[in-house]
Write a protein that holds these residues in place. Structure first.
Motif, mmCIF file in Angstrom:
data_model
loop_
_atom_site.group_PDB
_atom_site.id
_atom_site.type_symbol
_atom_site.label_atom_id
_atom_site.label_comp_id
_atom_site.label_asym_id
_atom_site.label_seq_id
_atom_site.Cartn_x
_atom_site.Cartn_y
_atom_site.Cartn_z
ATOM 1 N N ASN A 9 64.428 35.469 12.505
ATOM 2 C CA ASN A 9 64.345 34.418 13.503
ATOM 3 C C ASN A 9 63.283 33.401 13.057
ATOM 4 O O ASN A 9 62.161 33.780 12.752
ATOM 5 N N ILE A 10 63.664 32.134 13.031
ATOM 6 C CA ILE A 10 62.808 31.076 12.508
ATOM 7 C C ILE A 10 62.507 30.063 13.612
ATOM 8 O O ILE A 10 63.398 29.660 14.363
ATOM 9 N N PHE A 11 61.237 29.660 13.691
ATOM 10 C CA PHE A 11 60.777 28.657 14.658
ATOM 11 C C PHE A 11 60.621 27.328 13.935
ATOM 12 O O PHE A 11 60.024 27.269 12.860
ATOM 13 N N ILE A 12 61.171 26.262 14.523
ATOM 14 C CA ILE A 12 61.079 24.926 13.944
ATOM 15 C C ILE A 12 60.421 24.004 14.963
ATOM 16 O O ILE A 12 60.917 23.863 16.080
ATOM 17 N N ALA A 13 59.304 23.375 14.589
ATOM 18 C CA ALA A 13 58.593 22.454 15.481
ATOM 19 C C ALA A 13 58.567 21.071 14.856
ATOM 20 O O ALA A 13 58.740 20.908 13.657
#
Length: 107
Positions: free
Chosen positions: A2-6
């Motif tokens: 699971n990857i978080f992109i901001a």
């Protein structure tokens, strides 16, 4: 993984995230987080890749990259814990009673 992109542009949608990460492997899910009140993007999202090695490669190559005119931050998403989210107070009495914390002085 699971990857978080901001740092996403407010015009980015779920399909745009899928397109961005599709070259790295099979995408299980892609979601831009939307503000419930306005319906507008909050500027961040999550992508889940089936393969951890592909996810790590995507993080290394896309972190700090420019996408749609903005520099994005890409990292492994941390699982949410119970203490991550502040609880809402529906009690509008912020003073705790007694006239908002001010007591009448008796002379």
């Amino acid at each position: 993984m699971n990857i978080f992109i901001a740092g996403l542009s407010y015009s980015i949608n779920d399909n745009d995230l899928k397109d961005l990460f599709s070259e790295y492997g099979e995408i299980t899910s892609a979601k831009v987080i939307m503000d419930k009140a306005t319906g507008r993007s909050k500027g961040y999202g999550f992508v889940e890749l089936a393969d951890n090695a592909a996810g790590q490669k995507a993080i290394e190559e896309l972190n700090g990259a420019e996408y749609d005119g903005r520099t994005i931050s890409v990292s492994e998403a941390r699982p949410r814990t119970e203490g991550d989210r502040p609880r809402r107070s529906y009690d509008n009495n912020r003073g705790g009673g007694n006239n908002g914390g001010y007591r009448r002085r008796e002379y």
